[in-house]
Design an enzyme around this catalytic site. Sequence first.
Site, mmCIF file in Angstrom:
data_model
loop_
_atom_site.group_PDB
_atom_site.id
_atom_site.type_symbol
_atom_site.label_atom_id
_atom_site.label_comp_id
_atom_site.label_asym_id
_atom_site.label_seq_id
_atom_site.Cartn_x
_atom_site.Cartn_y
_atom_site.Cartn_z
ATOM 1 N N LYS A 80 0.839 -1.205 0.000
ATOM 2 C CA LYS A 80 0.000 0.000 0.000
ATOM 3 C C LYS A 80 0.868 1.247 0.000
ATOM 4 O O LYS A 80 0.602 2.204 -0.714
ATOM 5 C CB LYS A 80 -0.944 -0.013 1.210
ATOM 6 N N GLN A 124 -4.667 -1.386 9.338
ATOM 7 C CA GLN A 124 -4.574 -2.730 8.760
ATOM 8 C C GLN A 124 -5.210 -3.758 9.692
ATOM 9 O O GLN A 124 -4.877 -3.818 10.877
ATOM 10 C CB GLN A 124 -3.096 -3.071 8.497
ATOM 11 N N ASP A 147 -11.166 2.952 3.580
ATOM 12 C CA ASP A 147 -11.548 1.545 3.430
ATOM 13 C C ASP A 147 -13.062 1.433 3.180
ATOM 14 O O ASP A 147 -13.549 0.394 2.768
ATOM 15 C CB ASP A 147 -11.220 0.760 4.713
#
Length: 313
Positions: A80, A124, A147
């Site tokens: 990422k 995460q 997200d």
Amino acid sequence: MKATSAGDGTGAAATTAAVPTARPADGGAIVIDGKAVAAKVRQSVSVLAHEFEGRFGRPPGLAVVQVGDDPASSIYVRNKRKSCQESGIASFAHDLPAGTTEAQLLALVHALNLDQRVDGILVQLPLPGRMDPNRVIDAIDPAKDVDGLHPVNVGLLAQKRPRLRPCTPYGVITLATEYGIALRGLRATVVGASNIVGRPMALELMLAGATVTVCHTGTRDLKSEVERAEVVVAAVGKPGTIPGEWIRPGAAVFDVGINRTATGKLVGDVEYESAAQRAGWITPVPGGVGPMTIAMLLSNVVAAALLRAGNQA
Ligand code: NAD
């Protein structure tokens, strides 16, 4: 060429017309190239990110938070961060030791909510077992929830007014769009009902006008739910959950599952070879849905930056 409307019984012309009639000469499915579509999305993200920097004097920014050093998470996080650099997005790394408390993590999230350089916050998952992921996600400013998993963003999607959209389902919809799969009116079956994939996937498909069935561990007859589907999205995490013979001829099959076999091979939830003989379109694993998730994350960072800039103007 196989018939595409067998067993439907609805006689809905719009439904059957959208199922493919042109398949490769070998009779197999069109293999959806997620890497190529992801590269296209990333290219447009890069253009928008550089335009943003030109206008606002700073690049869009993503804070990536990892707690502990789970090897799989470390790979995702590294990818990422690297992808951000390649796309003109500033990435802020926050690697917290495994012993971090939930209160310390929440304090960091609050600080990032206030940091004007940060447009997106990604924590995460999975978090260490003692932490409640819901409490952590709920603490993220919904305007920075790239997200798309905060209840506000999922709620907006449920109400047909999407803002920051959950990355993996949004990636599936983008693949369908790129391949000209008109979802409106199609019968779609989503296998898996998690907060991260299955549930938001169902909302995305409804938004696209599909008629959606969601299957989970309580589903009585998975086979018949899959057999009548013109669109199948598999998100279970168990190889072989969907045998190829269940796939309706001509259906579009999106396999979100990522499983490692005993021999170390990556496979999805659908039996690929036999499914590809029947499907109209199919995503391979790897190289199908997987590359889209990160591309849509980057797209969400730019979207969040633009939304925030608009709100601040
Ligand atoms: P999860 O374990 O949270 O959810 C699995 C879901 O499958 C549950 O809703 C469960 O009810 C359902 N299920 C389990 N067995 C079933 C069965 N026999 N029949 C019907 N439903 C059944 O998993 P998740 O986080 O949603 O992830 C699912 C898969 O997708 C995993 O393989 C994961 O690695 C993968 N994944 C891939 C991406 C990507 O970028 N491609 C992103 C997220 C998750």
